[in-house]
Design a protein around this motif. Structure first.
Motif, PDB file in Angstrom:
ATOM      1  N   ALA A   1       0.521  -6.568   1.632  1.00  0.00           N
ATOM      2  CA  ALA A   1       1.118  -5.442   2.348  1.00  0.00           C
ATOM      3  C   ALA A   1       2.581  -5.241   1.976  1.00  0.00           C
ATOM      4  O   ALA A   1       3.211  -6.114   1.376  1.00  0.00           O
ATOM      5  CB  ALA A   1       1.013  -5.687   3.856  1.00  0.00           C
TER       6      ALA A   1
ATOM      7  N   HIS B   1      -2.639  -9.668   6.845  1.00  0.00           N
ATOM      8  CA  HIS B   1      -1.617  -8.957   6.072  1.00  0.00           C
ATOM      9  C   HIS B   1      -0.480  -9.918   5.759  1.00  0.00           C
ATOM     10  O   HIS B   1      -0.017 -10.640   6.650  1.00  0.00           O
ATOM     11  CB  HIS B   1      -1.055  -7.793   6.886  1.00  0.00           C
ATOM     12  CG  HIS B   1      -2.096  -6.817   7.335  1.00  0.00           C
ATOM     13  ND1 HIS B   1      -2.417  -5.689   6.616  1.00  0.00           N
ATOM     14  CD2 HIS B   1      -2.895  -6.809   8.434  1.00  0.00           C
ATOM     15  CE1 HIS B   1      -3.357  -5.019   7.263  1.00  0.00           C
ATOM     16  NE2 HIS B   1      -3.667  -5.681   8.367  1.00  0.00           N
TER      17      HIS B   1
ATOM     18  N   ASN C   1      -4.437  -8.874   2.735  1.00  0.00           N
ATOM     19  CA  ASN C   1      -3.824  -7.659   2.239  1.00  0.00           C
ATOM     20  C   ASN C   1      -2.421  -7.963   1.740  1.00  0.00           C
ATOM     21  O   ASN C   1      -1.607  -8.509   2.476  1.00  0.00           O
ATOM     22  CB  ASN C   1      -3.756  -6.608   3.351  1.00  0.00           C
ATOM     23  CG  ASN C   1      -3.118  -5.324   2.894  1.00  0.00           C
ATOM     24  OD1 ASN C   1      -3.079  -5.018   1.709  1.00  0.00           O
ATOM     25  ND2 ASN C   1      -2.605  -4.562   3.842  1.00  0.00           N
TER      26      ASN C   1
ATOM     27  N   ASP D   1      -3.133  -2.830  -0.944  1.00  0.00           N
ATOM     28  CA  ASP D   1      -2.809  -2.334   0.396  1.00  0.00           C
ATOM     29  C   ASP D   1      -3.513  -1.001   0.664  1.00  0.00           C
ATOM     30  O   ASP D   1      -4.186  -0.825   1.688  1.00  0.00           O
ATOM     31  CB  ASP D   1      -1.293  -2.182   0.518  1.00  0.00           C
ATOM     32  CG  ASP D   1      -0.796  -2.006   1.942  1.00  0.00           C
ATOM     33  OD1 ASP D   1      -1.553  -2.248   2.899  1.00  0.00           O
ATOM     34  OD2 ASP D   1       0.377  -1.624   2.094  1.00  0.00           O
TER      35      ASP D   1
END
Length: 167
Positions: A23, A77, A21, A34
């Motif tokens: 993020a 992440h 991800n 995200d």
């Protein structure tokens, strides 16, 4: 040695052990990749972000949560540098890929799917974002067997595919 490939598609639908991800530092969901991962993964992803990262995550670092409702078991992440806001240290972008591979190794993942970190709303120039991803993923030693870089659009996929093929 891992197989590195370019894939056109939706990162939230990848049948891999972990998805990465892109993020933001607050670790509470957002837009782009995200937002898509948080929507597809459901409330368990956000709950795990809150529990694991109460103070967020630093740019260039990575950590993991459950995959929630995603096909992937885990979400790794990572917080990419915001080129549009003046964060232009390429070493931070490279660190995102390296740290994500390290986290995946710690989890025992064998397959992982990456977006092009910082190449969306964070405004990193696309060709350099592709080069940073491919160079780092190809040169970093890991226990993974399958490393995918996912592009949603056909035009980005074409550029990514050509770069992967060139080595």
């Amino acid at each position: 040695m891992a197989t590195l490939s370019a894939v056109q598609g939706d990162i939230t639908e990848q049948q891999v052990d972990a998805v990465v991800n892109a993020a933001n530092s607050r670790m509470r969901g957002g837009g782009g990749v995200d937002g898509a991962i948080h929507r597809a993964g459901g409330p368990a992803v956000l709950a795990d972000c809150i529990a694991r990262f109460p103070h967020g995550l630093a740019t260039g670092d990575a950590g993991w949560t459950t995959g929630g409702d995603l096909p992937a078991q885990w979400v790794v992440h990572t917080v990419g540098p915001n080129f549009a806001a003046g964060e232009r240290d390429r070493a931070l972008l490279v660190s995102c890929y390296r740290r994500s591979l390290e986290v995946a190794d710690e989890l025992g993942a064998r397959s992982i799917a990456f977006p092009l970190i910082s190449a969306g709303i964070y405004g990193w120039p696309l060709d350099d974002a592709i080069d940073a991803a491919i160079d780092t993923l190809a040169r970093t030693v890991s226990g993974l067997d399958d490393i995918r870089v996912i592009a949603f659009s056909a035009s980005t996929f074409a550029r990514l595919h050509d770069r992967v093929a060139a080595g």
